[in-house]
Enzyme design. Structure first.
Site, PDB file in Angstrom:
ATOM      1  N   TYR A  94       0.823  -1.206   0.000  1.00 36.27           N
ATOM      2  CA  TYR A  94       0.000   0.000   0.000  1.00 36.27           C
ATOM      3  C   TYR A  94       0.860   1.259   0.000  1.00 36.27           C
ATOM      4  CZ  TYR A  94      -4.426  -2.433   0.671  1.00 36.27           C
ATOM      5  OH  TYR A  94      -5.546  -3.219   0.481  1.00 36.27           O
ATOM      6  N   GLU A 136      -7.810  -6.595   5.795  1.00 40.85           N
ATOM      7  CA  GLU A 136      -7.081  -7.740   5.245  1.00 40.85           C
ATOM      8  C   GLU A 136      -6.267  -8.458   6.313  1.00 40.85           C
ATOM      9  OE1 GLU A 136      -5.056  -5.851   1.978  1.00 40.85           O
ATOM     10  OE2 GLU A 136      -6.995  -5.294   1.100  1.00 40.85           O
ATOM     11  N   TYR A 189     -13.000 -19.012  -4.106  1.00 40.29           N
ATOM     12  CA  TYR A 189     -11.995 -19.285  -5.128  1.00 40.29           C
ATOM     13  C   TYR A 189     -10.622 -19.429  -4.481  1.00 40.29           C
ATOM     14  CZ  TYR A 189     -11.476 -14.217  -4.488  1.00 40.29           C
ATOM     15  OH  TYR A 189     -11.328 -12.968  -3.929  1.00 40.29           O
ATOM     16  N   ARG A 205      -4.019 -16.139 -11.110  1.00 42.40           N
ATOM     17  CA  ARG A 205      -5.417 -16.068 -11.504  1.00 42.40           C
ATOM     18  C   ARG A 205      -6.271 -16.749 -10.442  1.00 42.40           C
ATOM     19  NH1 ARG A 205      -3.115 -13.172 -14.213  1.00 42.40           N
ATOM     20  NH2 ARG A 205      -3.211 -12.818 -16.448  1.00 42.40           N
ATOM     21  N   TYR A 207      -9.544 -19.017  -9.546  1.00 47.31           N
ATOM     22  CA  TYR A 207     -10.472 -20.010 -10.081  1.00 47.31           C
ATOM     23  C   TYR A 207     -11.347 -20.523  -8.944  1.00 47.31           C
ATOM     24  CZ  TYR A 207      -7.449 -20.054 -14.202  1.00 47.31           C
ATOM     25  OH  TYR A 207      -6.727 -19.686 -15.309  1.00 47.31           O
ATOM     26  N   GLY A 275     -22.130 -20.526 -18.848  1.00 48.86           N
ATOM     27  CA  GLY A 275     -20.830 -21.057 -19.246  1.00 48.86           C
ATOM     28  C   GLY A 275     -20.043 -21.611 -18.074  1.00 48.86           C
ATOM     29  N   LEU A 278     -20.587 -21.916 -13.921  1.00 45.46           N
ATOM     30  CA  LEU A 278     -21.201 -22.976 -13.113  1.00 45.46           C
ATOM     31  C   LEU A 278     -20.244 -23.548 -12.070  1.00 45.46           C
ATOM     32  CD1 LEU A 278     -21.621 -26.347 -15.101  1.00 45.46           C
ATOM     33  CD2 LEU A 278     -19.636 -24.855 -15.208  1.00 45.46           C
ATOM     34  N   GLY A 396     -12.921 -11.460 -12.736  1.00 50.44           N
ATOM     35  CA  GLY A 396     -12.085 -10.326 -13.127  1.00 50.44           C
ATOM     36  C   GLY A 396     -12.357  -9.128 -12.244  1.00 50.44           C
TER      37      GLY A 396
END
Length: 403
Positions: A94, A136, A189, A205, A207, A275, A278, A396
């Site tokens: 930060y 956080e 995720y 990334r 997922y 798409g 799911l 995203g």
């Protein structure tokens, strides 16, 4: 922050509305020029597309608009905080961001950036940084305190790699140290980090975990992107498909995200996916069924055709075995056989479902591309569903301003 400084921040709102993206583009260029090592932490695909610059501009604008009472932004702070924790962003980051953001305000606004305005934004940013990093820190502490929890990056290996459809493949990820993992909350995720040779950068990334919670492994189900010109996100997904084999190692952070089933959920549930959206729904459904959930569970799913419909056989089995589970499927181009099975043609349309639950307290979970989420949200609102009952997960950067 004193009253005069808050007034100065509020006075910059019109400028941010008109030039916010210009400011954030300048900021990212400046930061990556002076601190190129941070490219390993940021999604360079979102940088190329401009999504990250737009998302930051919206966040800065929202903060300026609510400077008198930043507490109202806590739902946004929580969502961003989960993403930051999943990327192992720490308080020291930060300080770097703040230095470049304040310098960018000076450089973009020029003479309009008076000493008082810069002082006000310096104090405002520090307040925001403390709000974010404080939240956080609590999330990190919660993960570290959980059984089998951890913080930071941890090595895992691919135990199994299984094709779920013509485009989606599942990866079963086990701790490389032979230990256990903290069970995720259905809907969460994980972040996975790989080295992308063509960029000479590590890229991370997120997922969704697509399996039931367990201490043994995580399962992610990744869509392979097609086309000659792929953005960086597509390259990461394809790298997993093409180069990550069973036995290979990757780095993971602990599960994060607040698109989850509430622990005290006691109402009908409607899952609406488009798409690869799911994937978090699979975990939610499996978890509800495993708990013998006694309320109606309705799943609406839309995709192009049967070949790309992941987990179809498993979902059909779950529906047959559980009287409270109902499926409604939409294909862009269903075959005659699909139609005989009840598949509907076209884009998923909740207005075609006469039996869509609308009982008080019903929770609606929506996941898919941004345009898909926007349509489903608007249609639900038009049906009289309260916005507080609609939860959505946008893959995203957060660009949708719905709730």
């Amino acid at each position: 922050m004193n009253i005069e400084q808050k007034q100065l921040i509020s006075a910059t709102v019109p400028v941010l509305k008109e030039n916010g993206v210009l400011l954030t583009k300048h900021f990212y260029n400046r930061m990556f020029t002076h601190n190129p090592e941070l490219k390993n932490m940021f999604n360079m695909g979102n940088q190329e597309s401009g999504k990250q610059q737009t998302a930051l501009a919206l966040a800065v604008l929202a903060y300026a608009e609510n400077i008198a009472n930043p507490g109202v932004l806590m739902p946004v702070v929580d969502r961003i905080g989960h993403k930051h924790v999943s990327l192992d962003i720490r308080p020291e980051h930060y300080q770097i961001v703040g230095r470049h953001l304040i310098a960018s305000i000076q450089e973009v606004l020029g003479a309009a950036a008076t000493a008082d305005i810069i002082d006000a934004w310096t104090v405002a940013y520090q307040q925001l940084a403390e709000l974010m990093s404080g939240h956080e820190t609590k999330l990190y502490q919660q993960k570290a305190a959980q059984q089998d929890g951890w913080t930071g990056w941890r090595p895992f290996f691919v135990g199994k790699k299984i094709e779920e459809s013509a485009e989606i493949t599942s990866f079963y990820l086990h701790p490389a140290d032979g230990g256990k993992v903290m069970p995720h909350i259905p809907g969460q995720y994980i972040s996975i980090r790989v080295f992308l040779p063509e960029l000479s950068l590590y890229q991370s990334r997120q997922y969704s975990v697509s399996s039931t919670p367990t201490h043994e492994y995580y399962r992610i189900s990744v869509k392979k992107e097609k086309g000659v010109e792929l953005d960086t996100d597509g390259k990461i997904s394809n790298y997993l498909h093409d180069f990550i084999l069973e036995g290979n190692k990757v780095d993971l952070t602990a599960p994060a995200g607040n698109f989850t089933l509430a622990a005290d959920l006691d109402a009908p549930v409607v899952l609406i996916s488009g798409g690869v959206g799911l994937t978090p729904m699979m975990s939610m459904l499996q978890n509800l069924v495993a708990k013998d959930y006694n309320h109606p569970i309705t799943w609406l799913h839309g995709c192009r055709n049967r070949n790309v419909h992941a987990f179809k056989a498993e979902l059909d089995e779950i529906t047959k075995a559980n009287q409270n589970v109902t499926q409604h499927v939409f294909y862009d181009l269903p075959t005659a056989s699909d139609k005989q099975e009840g598949v509907m043609e076209g884009f998923l349309d909740i207005n075609k479902i006469a039996s869509l639950p609308q009982f008080p307290g019903t929770r609606y979970y929506v996941c898919g591309p941004s345009a898909f989420i926007q349509k489903q949200y608007n249609d639900l609102i038009a049906k009289g569903i309260e916005k507080e009952s609609i939860l959505f997960e946008e893959f995203g950067p957060a660009l949708l301003q719905l709730n």
